[in-house]
Write an enzyme that holds these catalytic residues in place. Sequence first.
Site, PDB file in Angstrom:
ATOM      1  N   GLU A 185       0.629  -1.202  -0.031  1.00  0.00           N
ATOM      2  CA  GLU A 185      -0.053  -0.091  -0.122  1.00  0.00           C
ATOM      3  C   GLU A 185       0.853   1.265  -0.066  1.00  0.00           C
ATOM      4  O   GLU A 185       1.246   1.743   1.219  1.00  0.00           O
ATOM      5  CB  GLU A 185      -0.859   0.029   1.059  1.00  0.00           C
ATOM      6  CG  GLU A 185      -1.833   1.042   1.370  1.00  0.00           C
ATOM      7  CD  GLU A 185      -2.811   1.370   2.446  1.00  0.00           C
ATOM      8  OE1 GLU A 185      -3.366   2.272   2.749  1.00  0.00           O
ATOM      9  OE2 GLU A 185      -2.704   0.358   3.161  1.00  0.00           O
ATOM     10  N   LYS A 227      -2.353  -2.070  -3.208  1.00  0.00           N
ATOM     11  CA  LYS A 227      -3.351  -1.247  -2.762  1.00  0.00           C
ATOM     12  C   LYS A 227      -2.947   0.260  -2.714  1.00  0.00           C
ATOM     13  O   LYS A 227      -2.423   0.915  -1.990  1.00  0.00           O
ATOM     14  CB  LYS A 227      -3.614  -1.490  -1.159  1.00  0.00           C
ATOM     15  CG  LYS A 227      -4.793  -0.594  -0.354  1.00  0.00           C
ATOM     16  CD  LYS A 227      -5.154  -1.100   0.881  1.00  0.00           C
ATOM     17  CE  LYS A 227      -6.000  -0.148   1.361  1.00  0.00           C
ATOM     18  NZ  LYS A 227      -6.600  -0.617   2.737  1.00  0.00           N
TER      19      LYS A 227
END
Length: 354
Positions: A185, A227
């Site tokens: 992420e 992500k």
Amino acid sequence: MPTPMPTSTPTSTATSTAQALVAPGKGLLAADESLPTMTKRLARIGVESTEATRLALRELLFTTPGLEEHVSGVILFDETIRQRTSGGALVPELLAGAGIVPGIKVDRGTVPLAGSPGEVVTQGLDGLRERLAEYAALGARFAKWRAVLRIDTGLPTPACVHANAHALARHAALAQEAGLVPVVEPEVLMDGSHSLERCAEVTAQVLREVYAELAGQRVALDATLLKPSMVLPGTLSPETEHLEDHVVAGRTVAVLRDTVPASVPGIVFLSGGQSPQQATARLDALNKLAAPQPWQLSFSYGRALQAPVLDAWRGDPANTAAAQAVLAERARLTGAARAGRYHRDKEPAAPVAG
């Protein structure tokens, strides 16, 4: 000298898990809020943050009837993965029993980056191998690490981009070693007055560095998920006022096609500072694009799924069924966006708590 190709060989189970997490119509529920973040969210609805109230909220979320129809996995916090529900089951057991894959946030938040005023780097690599083994024993099947990058004059610096990309890659290699699917992420924050094009430029810069570092750490990309944040102008930019969803989708995918290898099974967008309706509509626009994409375009939403639930619940057990109905509907709408079948005009009216 050419960049070495990944040579990690995660089990077929990990590769299958990554694919299952981005199955058509499904995505992730991010329920991995740290204690300070959860305290703020509960305070907004007038509820004191205690271990009991945090568990009550999360048990409400995880026992929502039909949640597994559109939620493939849940990202847990360290406290939650160790808790038992009112029925006596460990939270990962509860989720797995419902056909939902348990995951875990493994980073330990951000600290200032030395020599780079205004920038941060994510900590938590020390002892991570041992923590990952423990989480796997507790039932986790994927692990998430978040990096935070801010756009401003002269920011992010190359040093910040490199430091965070390297940490993301180290986490990914260790997660695969433990048999877990790493969720990578790199969040480019919406805060600021930057333009859509500046965000696109920075997002591309960050993703190129992330995938170079993943290759350097010999991470097998077919057992990972990305992500990222969507490509958006800053919240203070005048562009935000009349920003159309299809513009966000087109610019986001253009950056991803330039930077993300096709072997990555799926991209699970974070909702960031977007409203539930914005996050859903933009995911829908991404999946409405005419050209087929090499990866699944899915979601890993926290606030966009939970905020309406908190408003309906407000800490009152009598509101549990109403709050679960809100989550079920929010998950259904987001699942529809995975197929480009979301209609904003069919959004339900705000519920009235009892």
